[in-house]
Design a protein around this motif. Sequence first.
Motif, PDB file in Angstrom:
ATOM      1  N   LEU A   1     -28.033  37.031  55.275  1.00  0.00           N
ATOM      2  CA  LEU A   1     -27.971  35.629  55.668  1.00  0.00           C
ATOM      3  C   LEU A   1     -27.345  35.540  57.046  1.00  0.00           C
ATOM      4  O   LEU A   1     -26.216  35.995  57.254  1.00  0.00           O
ATOM      5  N   ALA A   2     -28.069  34.980  58.002  1.00  0.00           N
ATOM      6  CA  ALA A   2     -27.578  34.808  59.367  1.00  0.00           C
ATOM      7  C   ALA A   2     -27.277  33.333  59.589  1.00  0.00           C
ATOM      8  O   ALA A   2     -28.189  32.516  59.651  1.00  0.00           O
ATOM      9  N   GLY A   3     -26.002  33.001  59.674  1.00  0.00           N
ATOM     10  CA  GLY A   3     -25.585  31.620  59.901  1.00  0.00           C
ATOM     11  C   GLY A   3     -24.889  31.042  58.694  1.00  0.00           C
ATOM     12  O   GLY A   3     -25.450  31.023  57.600  1.00  0.00           O
ATOM     13  N   LEU A   4     -23.654  30.593  58.891  1.00  0.00           N
ATOM     14  CA  LEU A   4     -22.871  30.050  57.781  1.00  0.00           C
ATOM     15  C   LEU A   4     -22.445  28.609  58.038  1.00  0.00           C
ATOM     16  O   LEU A   4     -21.380  28.178  57.615  1.00  0.00           O
ATOM     17  N   GLY A   5     -23.293  27.863  58.736  1.00  0.00           N
ATOM     18  CA  GLY A   5     -23.057  26.430  58.911  1.00  0.00           C
ATOM     19  C   GLY A   5     -23.392  25.716  57.607  1.00  0.00           C
ATOM     20  O   GLY A   5     -23.462  26.326  56.540  1.00  0.00           O
TER      21      GLY A   5
ATOM     22  N   LEU B   1     -26.866  39.096  47.545  1.00  0.00           N
ATOM     23  CA  LEU B   1     -26.512  38.839  48.938  1.00  0.00           C
ATOM     24  C   LEU B   1     -25.807  40.096  49.438  1.00  0.00           C
ATOM     25  O   LEU B   1     -24.653  40.347  49.128  1.00  0.00           O
ATOM     26  N   ALA B   2     -26.533  40.905  50.203  1.00  0.00           N
ATOM     27  CA  ALA B   2     -26.027  42.202  50.646  1.00  0.00           C
ATOM     28  C   ALA B   2     -25.268  42.111  51.954  1.00  0.00           C
ATOM     29  O   ALA B   2     -24.382  42.926  52.217  1.00  0.00           O
ATOM     30  N   ALA B   3     -25.600  41.124  52.803  1.00  0.00           N
ATOM     31  CA  ALA B   3     -24.968  41.038  54.123  1.00  0.00           C
ATOM     32  C   ALA B   3     -24.997  39.604  54.620  1.00  0.00           C
ATOM     33  O   ALA B   3     -25.916  38.836  54.307  1.00  0.00           O
ATOM     34  N   VAL B   4     -23.975  39.243  55.380  1.00  0.00           N
ATOM     35  CA  VAL B   4     -23.903  37.932  56.027  1.00  0.00           C
ATOM     36  C   VAL B   4     -23.491  38.135  57.475  1.00  0.00           C
ATOM     37  O   VAL B   4     -22.778  39.090  57.800  1.00  0.00           O
ATOM     38  N   ALA B   5     -23.935  37.223  58.337  1.00  0.00           N
ATOM     39  CA  ALA B   5     -23.575  37.301  59.752  1.00  0.00           C
ATOM     40  C   ALA B   5     -23.232  35.919  60.274  1.00  0.00           C
ATOM     41  O   ALA B   5     -23.953  34.948  60.001  1.00  0.00           O
ATOM     42  N   ASP B   6     -22.140  35.834  61.000  1.00  0.00           N
ATOM     43  CA  ASP B   6     -21.737  34.600  61.663  1.00  0.00           C
ATOM     44  C   ASP B   6     -20.663  34.958  62.685  1.00  0.00           C
ATOM     45  O   ASP B   6     -19.800  35.801  62.388  1.00  0.00           O
ATOM     46  N   PRO B   7     -20.692  34.334  63.861  1.00  0.00           N
ATOM     47  CA  PRO B   7     -19.681  34.656  64.880  1.00  0.00           C
ATOM     48  C   PRO B   7     -18.310  34.042  64.600  1.00  0.00           C
ATOM     49  O   PRO B   7     -17.333  34.435  65.218  1.00  0.00           O
TER      50      PRO B   7
ATOM     51  N   PRO C   1     -15.101  34.012  62.748  1.00  0.00           N
ATOM     52  CA  PRO C   1     -14.406  34.949  61.861  1.00  0.00           C
ATOM     53  C   PRO C   1     -13.938  34.322  60.547  1.00  0.00           C
ATOM     54  O   PRO C   1     -14.015  34.964  59.498  1.00  0.00           O
ATOM     55  N   ALA C   2     -13.496  33.077  60.578  1.00  0.00           N
ATOM     56  CA  ALA C   2     -13.016  32.433  59.350  1.00  0.00           C
ATOM     57  C   ALA C   2     -14.167  32.207  58.369  1.00  0.00           C
ATOM     58  O   ALA C   2     -14.035  32.470  57.169  1.00  0.00           O
ATOM     59  N   ALA C   3     -15.305  31.720  58.869  1.00  0.00           N
ATOM     60  CA  ALA C   3     -16.462  31.496  58.000  1.00  0.00           C
ATOM     61  C   ALA C   3     -16.971  32.814  57.436  1.00  0.00           C
ATOM     62  O   ALA C   3     -17.311  32.913  56.255  1.00  0.00           O
ATOM     63  N   LEU C   4     -16.996  33.832  58.285  1.00  0.00           N
ATOM     64  CA  LEU C   4     -17.480  35.139  57.853  1.00  0.00           C
ATOM     65  C   LEU C   4     -16.568  35.730  56.782  1.00  0.00           C
ATOM     66  O   LEU C   4     -17.037  36.206  55.747  1.00  0.00           O
ATOM     67  N   GLU C   5     -15.262  35.685  57.009  1.00  0.00           N
ATOM     68  CA  GLU C   5     -14.313  36.226  56.034  1.00  0.00           C
ATOM     69  C   GLU C   5     -14.404  35.488  54.705  1.00  0.00           C
ATOM     70  O   GLU C   5     -14.360  36.106  53.639  1.00  0.00           O
ATOM     71  N   ALA C   6     -14.558  34.172  54.750  1.00  0.00           N
ATOM     72  CA  ALA C   6     -14.675  33.395  53.508  1.00  0.00           C
ATOM     73  C   ALA C   6     -15.923  33.814  52.730  1.00  0.00           C
ATOM     74  O   ALA C   6     -15.872  34.001  51.512  1.00  0.00           O
ATOM     75  N   ALA C   7     -17.041  33.989  53.430  1.00  0.00           N
ATOM     76  CA  ALA C   7     -18.282  34.384  52.755  1.00  0.00           C
ATOM     77  C   ALA C   7     -18.184  35.797  52.186  1.00  0.00           C
ATOM     78  O   ALA C   7     -18.632  36.058  51.071  1.00  0.00           O
TER      79      ALA C   7
ATOM     80  N   VAL D   1     -32.540  33.062  58.058  1.00  0.00           N
ATOM     81  CA  VAL D   1     -31.970  32.675  59.341  1.00  0.00           C
ATOM     82  C   VAL D   1     -31.649  31.187  59.273  1.00  0.00           C
ATOM     83  O   VAL D   1     -32.538  30.350  59.254  1.00  0.00           O
ATOM     84  N   ALA D   2     -30.355  30.894  59.212  1.00  0.00           N
ATOM     85  CA  ALA D   2     -29.890  29.509  59.127  1.00  0.00           C
ATOM     86  C   ALA D   2     -29.028  29.163  60.340  1.00  0.00           C
ATOM     87  O   ALA D   2     -28.142  28.333  60.261  1.00  0.00           O
ATOM     88  N   ALA D   3     -29.296  29.823  61.451  1.00  0.00           N
ATOM     89  CA  ALA D   3     -28.589  29.563  62.708  1.00  0.00           C
ATOM     90  C   ALA D   3     -29.325  28.461  63.466  1.00  0.00           C
ATOM     91  O   ALA D   3     -30.516  28.257  63.264  1.00  0.00           O
ATOM     92  N   PRO D   4     -28.631  27.756  64.350  1.00  0.00           N
ATOM     93  CA  PRO D   4     -29.304  26.706  65.127  1.00  0.00           C
ATOM     94  C   PRO D   4     -30.471  27.262  65.940  1.00  0.00           C
ATOM     95  O   PRO D   4     -30.428  28.403  66.412  1.00  0.00           O
ATOM     96  N   THR D   5     -31.484  26.456  66.103  1.00  0.00           N
ATOM     97  CA  THR D   5     -32.669  26.858  66.858  1.00  0.00           C
ATOM     98  C   THR D   5     -32.317  27.266  68.277  1.00  0.00           C
ATOM     99  O   THR D   5     -32.933  28.157  68.848  1.00  0.00           O
TER     100      THR D   5
END
Length: 165
Positions: A9-13, A31-37, A39-45, A71-75
């Motif tokens: 999952l790319a994007g944790l908005g 859910l094997a992997a998550v990505a978000d820049p 750090p707080a959102a990433l650590e929570a996920a 891909v749930a990141a902004p366009t």
Amino acid sequence: MTARLRLGLAGLGSMGRNHLRVISNHPDATLAAVADPDPAALEAAVSQTGARGFADPLAMIAEAEIDGVVVAAPTTAPPRPGAGSNKARPGVLVEKPLAATVEDGLAIVAGRPQAERRVQVGHVERYNPAVMEMGRLLRAGWLSTIYAITSRRAAPSRPASAMWA
């Protein structure tokens, strides 16, 4: 019995968190992997799901063993992770819109013909109960001619510059 799909999952908005919840609770997916820049959102996920965390979605696609990526990141967040990637060949679900421009969309589609997996665009609002009910009422003749519809999405949003900088 088939193996569970391993998803990234790319994007944790706000929309990414919806996907996080759905994937985490789906009986046929992991859910094997998550990505978000962020750090707080990433650590929570990561702590909530046990998924492997990445600050960079392209690193996630290259390094994580995944069958598909959402891909749930902004366009406007460069780059649109995974959409044009033939290297890792995961299946890709991109939250709409697929791209910011027609040219970018055509490049994404043109980059996938040899790929073993597909690119799909999510249209979650199509199945929104309120939207479905409006369609039902229109088809049933409960509403007269509609001349205009105005709506406002009330979900919080992060600026695109904060996403994949």
